[in-house]
Design an enzyme around this catalytic site. Structure first.
Site, PDB file in Angstrom:
ATOM      1  N   PHE B  49      30.935 -53.546 -21.559  1.00 29.55           N
ATOM      2  CA  PHE B  49      29.806 -53.056 -22.353  1.00 29.55           C
ATOM      3  C   PHE B  49      29.494 -53.891 -23.404  1.00 29.55           C
ATOM      4  O   PHE B  49      30.465 -54.576 -23.831  1.00 29.55           O
ATOM      5  CB  PHE B  49      30.103 -51.650 -22.953  1.00 29.55           C
ATOM      6  CG  PHE B  49      30.105 -50.650 -21.793  1.00 29.55           C
ATOM      7  CD1 PHE B  49      28.854 -50.010 -21.595  1.00 29.55           C
ATOM      8  CD2 PHE B  49      31.317 -50.322 -21.342  1.00 29.55           C
ATOM      9  CE1 PHE B  49      29.074 -48.756 -20.751  1.00 29.55           C
ATOM     10  CE2 PHE B  49      31.373 -49.247 -20.274  1.00 29.55           C
ATOM     11  CZ  PHE B  49      30.356 -48.387 -20.195  1.00 29.55           C
ATOM     12  N   GLU B  50      28.202 -54.341 -23.494  1.00 24.94           N
ATOM     13  CA  GLU B  50      27.884 -55.750 -24.157  1.00 24.94           C
ATOM     14  C   GLU B  50      28.234 -55.788 -25.784  1.00 24.94           C
ATOM     15  O   GLU B  50      28.765 -56.777 -26.050  1.00 24.94           O
ATOM     16  CB  GLU B  50      26.367 -55.918 -24.182  1.00 24.94           C
ATOM     17  CG  GLU B  50      25.584 -54.879 -24.841  1.00 24.94           C
ATOM     18  CD  GLU B  50      24.005 -54.998 -24.455  1.00 24.94           C
ATOM     19  OE1 GLU B  50      23.778 -54.561 -23.493  1.00 24.94           O
ATOM     20  OE2 GLU B  50      23.394 -55.620 -25.363  1.00 24.94           O
ATOM     21  N   PHE B  51      28.669 -54.496 -26.142  1.00 26.20           N
ATOM     22  CA  PHE B  51      28.921 -54.633 -27.713  1.00 26.20           C
ATOM     23  C   PHE B  51      30.617 -54.671 -28.023  1.00 26.20           C
ATOM     24  O   PHE B  51      30.854 -54.912 -28.819  1.00 26.20           O
ATOM     25  CB  PHE B  51      28.346 -53.329 -28.556  1.00 26.20           C
ATOM     26  CG  PHE B  51      27.017 -53.504 -28.624  1.00 26.20           C
ATOM     27  CD1 PHE B  51      26.581 -54.542 -29.852  1.00 26.20           C
ATOM     28  CD2 PHE B  51      25.884 -53.217 -27.812  1.00 26.20           C
ATOM     29  CE1 PHE B  51      25.118 -54.589 -30.102  1.00 26.20           C
ATOM     30  CE2 PHE B  51      24.644 -53.254 -28.113  1.00 26.20           C
ATOM     31  CZ  PHE B  51      24.222 -54.100 -29.265  1.00 26.20           C
TER      32      PHE B  51
END
Lengths: 323, 252
Positions: B49-51
């Site tokens: 997940f990008e965060f």
């Protein structure tokens, strides 16, 4: 370095790293000074009309909303904004306090588009530059490094690039085309954390988003925190300090400071409140009503929490998060 | 056996998720597909997940790409720079994206409908979409198949596909050998023709005719003969999806 292409939007904040160095030399305190204050004092002292401000993380996660509501109450004008904030940006847009924005994504994911942002963008009232999430974070990274730009391999070939202030250049080492992102130095950064001591040594649990970079890209940094811990505890696990004290200018004690957003391991987001907000935000009228009731007429964070109600807040607490 | 179009899309996307691969997971259907894949086909799938979440066990569905469930019992919880740099180094195999519009070359729009200066609808913007589509090896796009979404020219290229044809991504400076791989819709599965890099239908969903697909596509769609028929969701897939992946029915 040969510039091949340029994005067409004028830079909203110039990457003046020399001025940043001077600021850091002259204005950032070296000593361990008690920085605890409330939202009112922090905003009064460190946020000014026309400032470029950034909020860390995106959406309803670790959202520094107690500080943002105070900025709204103090009616700081002509703000320029960055970050992937959501409610933060919507609150300030709703009150017409925003002049320009570096945008990556403003939407409520599962819950749909942001009606407030839509109205602002569609009416052309706010100046907008487009970026990707990676690009925004790397712009903070460049500022954190103290350099004016950083080359990356995103945004190339797209309209996201065209409507940004990035440039394309040829790499002097490899000949590759690279996208140059201008460093983003914030006048004020605002970050909500799990724990912090009175000097501003801050600990974040779970993912750290872009807190590390943004804290270092900010001239002034306001930290709001769920808990104030002793410096002894910080010293026991120094490897957990993501934001060391010298970056921090204000420490604001704000339990449930992210409400209606979430704080991992502490409380869940308030789905009910969010849905109500989005429902009201559908119209200008409704938005005004919401802002009046939950932001403007509320004296401070304490009063906000009372308004939401202790029962509701306790219901949002993780019972015992499985780990 | 009855199932919805969304359920079919999720199953098709889940079957595309390879075991022992790294996948960028965005909000919505990709989350359900990744969770289903982990439970049935790809126990060693690493959702990213990008965060900052790497390798979460998707026991409960995340509702946003940064929330706690994106790193529930994960292997690491880092930050967005690290994740995007990991993609830029070439470590992320698949990216899953959606969009409001797509064109024959797989360019995606999530920014505006209408002109940029005077948009009819302002959409959320790129988010991580541009980075995912630029930096991971293969992009899988999941979208509803409608004429107004499958357009000859997108109003705004938020995330680059093959731009205007073969070699154009590389010309723009994007990493070699990357780009859109499959488009999963509620009517069919498409890939991209090797020579022209234009979208090509490869599989029709059960009960869908080629005419339906062409009728719902706003550009000339290539066809790969012989066309396959997409396998229906199995009972096992539907059970896991309904009872374990999304028991609260956020999405299905």
């Amino acid at each position: 370095m040969e510039i091949i292409e340029e994005g067409q939007v004028e830079l909203i904040q110039k990457p003046d790293v020399e001025e940043f160095r001077k600021f850091v030399r002259e204005k950032k305190r070296r000593g361990l000074v008690d920085k605890v204050m409330d939202e009112k004092e922090a905003v009064k002292e460190f946020v000014h009309d026309g400032d470029y401000i950034g909020v860390e993380l995106y959406g309803t996660v670790r959202a520094p909303l107690s500080v943002i509501r105070e900025i709204a109450r103090q009616g700081k004008k002509r703000l320029r904004l960055a970050g992937q904030g959501l409610l933060e940006i919507d609150y300030l847009l709703a009150l017409d306090l925003v002049e320009a924005m570096d945008v990556t994504y403003i939407g409520y994911e599962v819950l749909g588009l942001s009606p407030i942002f839509r109205r602002a963008a569609e009416s052309g009232k706010v100046k907008i530059a487009e970026w990707s999430n990676g690009a925004m974070s790397w712009r903070f990274k460049a500022a954190a490094m103290g350099i004016p730009f950083i080359p990356v391999r995103s945004m190339l070939g797209s309209d996201t690039f065209k409507y940004s202030s990035a440039k394309v250049a040829k790499c002097p080492y490899t000949g590759l085309k690279l996208c140059l992102l201008p460093a983003l130095i914030l006048d004020v950064g605002i970050i909500h954390v799990h724990k912090c001591d009175k000097y501003g040594n801050a600990v974040i649990e779970g993912i750290s988003g872009f807190a590390f970079e943004m804290a270092r890209a900010s001239k002034r940094l306001i930290i709001s925190t769920e808990e104030i811990v002793s410096t002894d505890e910080i010293r026991r696990y120094p490897e957990r300090t993501i934001i060391p004290y010298f970056l921090t200018d204000a420490v604001v004690y704000a339990p449930f400071g992210s409400h209606p957003g979430e704080m991992v391991y502490l409380y869940e987001r308030d789905e009910e409140h969010l849905k109500m907000f989005l429902e009201m935000a559908q119209t200008v009228e409704g938005t005004r009503k919401y802002m009046e009731e939950y932001v403007l007429s509320v004296k401070n964070h304490q009063e906000y929490l009372e308004k939401i109600g202790i029962e509701k807040l306790l219901k949002l607490k993780y019972e015992r998060m499985e780990r | 056996m009855r199932y919805s179009k969304t359920e079919l899309m999720i199953c098709v996307a889940a079957r595309l998720m390879e075991d022992y691969s790294t996948c960028f997971i965005g909000t919505g259907i990709p989350m359900l597909a990744a969770s289903l894949a982990q439970k049935l086909y790809a126990p060693n799938l690493i959702p990213i997940f990008e965060f900052g979440g790497i390798g979460a066990i998707l026991k409960k569905l995340p509702r946003a790409v940064g929330e706690g469930r994106t790193f529930y019992r994960a292997l690491a919880a880092t930050g967005i720079c690290d994740i995007m740099e990991t993609a830029q180094r070439g470590f992320i195999d698949y990216g899953f994206l959606g969009g409001a519009q797509i064109d024959p070359y797989g360019n995606l729009n999530t920014t505006v409908i209408g002109t940029y200066e005077k948009p009819k609808v302002r959409l959320p913007g790129s988010g991580g979409g541009n980075d995912v589509g630029s930096l991971c090896w293969r992009t899988i796009i999941i979208m509803k198949h409608e004429k107004k979404r499958f357009v000859e020219k997108v109003d705004f290229i938020t995330t680059p596909g093959y731009l205007t044809g073969k070699g154009k991504r590389e010309e723009a400076g994007l990493p070699e050998g990357t780009g859109p791989y499959r488009v999963v819709t509620d009517l069919a599965v498409c890939d991209f023709d090797e020579e022209t890099k234009r979208m090509r239908v490869i599989s029709l969903h059960p009960g869908v005719s080629l005419k339906d697909v062409i009728g719902n596509t706003g550009f000339e769609l290539l066809v790969k003969e012989p066309l396959e028929i997409t396998q229906e969701p199995t009972e096992e897939e539907l059970r896991v999806l309904r009872e374990e992946v999304d028991p609260q029915r956020y999405y299905i």
